[in-house]
Design an enzyme around this catalytic site. Sequence first.
Site, PDB file in Angstrom:
ATOM      1  N   ASP A   8     -47.153  71.464 -66.342  1.00 38.45           N
ATOM      2  CA  ASP A   8     -48.164  71.471 -65.277  1.00 38.45           C
ATOM      3  C   ASP A   8     -47.687  72.108 -63.979  1.00 38.45           C
ATOM      4  O   ASP A   8     -47.840  71.541 -62.904  1.00 38.45           O
ATOM      5  CB  ASP A   8     -48.674  70.048 -65.028  1.00 38.45           C
ATOM      6  CG  ASP A   8     -49.396  69.504 -66.241  1.00 38.45           C
ATOM      7  OD1 ASP A   8     -50.555  69.891 -66.445  1.00 38.45           O
ATOM      8  OD2 ASP A   8     -48.783  68.717 -66.988  1.00 38.45           O
ATOM      9  N   HIS A  10     -48.972  74.915 -62.728  1.00 38.11           N
ATOM     10  CA  HIS A  10     -50.208  75.388 -62.087  1.00 38.11           C
ATOM     11  C   HIS A  10     -49.948  76.506 -61.076  1.00 38.11           C
ATOM     12  O   HIS A  10     -50.496  76.507 -59.962  1.00 38.11           O
ATOM     13  CB  HIS A  10     -50.981  74.234 -61.449  1.00 38.11           C
ATOM     14  CG  HIS A  10     -51.585  73.323 -62.473  1.00 38.11           C
ATOM     15  ND1 HIS A  10     -52.803  73.564 -63.055  1.00 38.11           N
ATOM     16  CD2 HIS A  10     -51.105  72.181 -63.049  1.00 38.11           C
ATOM     17  CE1 HIS A  10     -53.068  72.606 -63.932  1.00 38.11           C
ATOM     18  NE2 HIS A  10     -52.047  71.758 -63.952  1.00 38.11           N
ATOM     19  N   ASN A  85     -54.192  73.672 -71.474  1.00 37.10           N
ATOM     20  CA  ASN A  85     -55.633  73.915 -71.379  1.00 37.10           C
ATOM     21  C   ASN A  85     -56.012  74.814 -70.206  1.00 37.10           C
ATOM     22  O   ASN A  85     -57.096  75.386 -70.192  1.00 37.10           O
ATOM     23  CB  ASN A  85     -56.409  72.590 -71.316  1.00 37.10           C
ATOM     24  CG  ASN A  85     -56.110  71.799 -70.063  1.00 37.10           C
ATOM     25  OD1 ASN A  85     -54.945  71.636 -69.698  1.00 37.10           O
ATOM     26  ND2 ASN A  85     -57.139  71.283 -69.421  1.00 37.10           N
ATOM     27  N   HIS A  86     -55.156  74.997 -69.220  1.00 37.68           N
ATOM     28  CA  HIS A  86     -55.445  75.900 -68.111  1.00 37.68           C
ATOM     29  C   HIS A  86     -54.952  77.316 -68.400  1.00 37.68           C
ATOM     30  O   HIS A  86     -55.320  78.245 -67.698  1.00 37.68           O
ATOM     31  CB  HIS A  86     -54.791  75.411 -66.808  1.00 37.68           C
ATOM     32  CG  HIS A  86     -55.486  74.248 -66.195  1.00 37.68           C
ATOM     33  ND1 HIS A  86     -56.156  74.333 -64.998  1.00 37.68           N
ATOM     34  CD2 HIS A  86     -55.630  72.967 -66.611  1.00 37.68           C
ATOM     35  CE1 HIS A  86     -56.675  73.157 -64.695  1.00 37.68           C
ATOM     36  NE2 HIS A  86     -56.361  72.309 -65.667  1.00 37.68           N
TER      37      HIS A  86
END
Length: 129
Positions: A8, A10, A85-86
């Site tokens: 994560d 991001h 999923n991103h």
Amino acid sequence: MRLLHTSDWHLGHVLHGQARGREHAAFLAWLGDRLVEEAVELLLVTGDIFDHANPPAEAERMWFEFLATARRRSPDLVIVAIAGNHDSPARLGAPAAILGAAGVHVVTSLARREDAIIHLPNATIAAVP
């Protein structure tokens, strides 16, 4: 085997209109230092490397520079990145051939199950997105 697990990141995230590039750069520098100081043999990144399926060029640059720097500082380091999923599986996996030659395994789907089985010098792992 000394393994470091993270997820994560991001990269490319914007919070309330503010780009977080400096925060991401600081995290990646810190992570690179930990890899060296802890003599990590395997870095496992389990998803959401980017914040969007179509990340900005700056986020991709940070990702590739991190990979190059980590491998330069720890030449025997194995890096396994699994799509989240991103992440866009197509975008994340596009440079997989060249990254694989540099000791970076990118797993984006189970379409080719053999890609999810990674044989390391002292272990075999299944990287399942």
